[in-house]
Design a protein around this motif. Sequence first.
Motif: not given
Length: 78
Positions: A3-4, A7, A10-11, A16-17, A20-21
């Motif tokens: 998850d980190q 993130g 994403v940043a 989008s999340p 990102g996945w």
Amino acid sequence: MVDQAIGMVVALGRVSPDQGWTVLREVSQRTNIKLRSVADMILVWGRTGRLPAEVRTVLEEVLDRLGPTQIPGAPPQG
């Protein structure tokens, strides 16, 4: 940890999340490196600026497909 890393993608990738996945999963598949290991590499990259060239190349390619992105520390695109 995953998850980190999502993130960070994403940043830094301005996605989008969900994207990102997708980015993390595709980098894992295309480099044949376990997803958790790719996530760990992304987190280390965030702390140190170091990312294996193969992973950086695939990460850039996947993010470029989603939109123009300049990954910090990457050579300028020309």
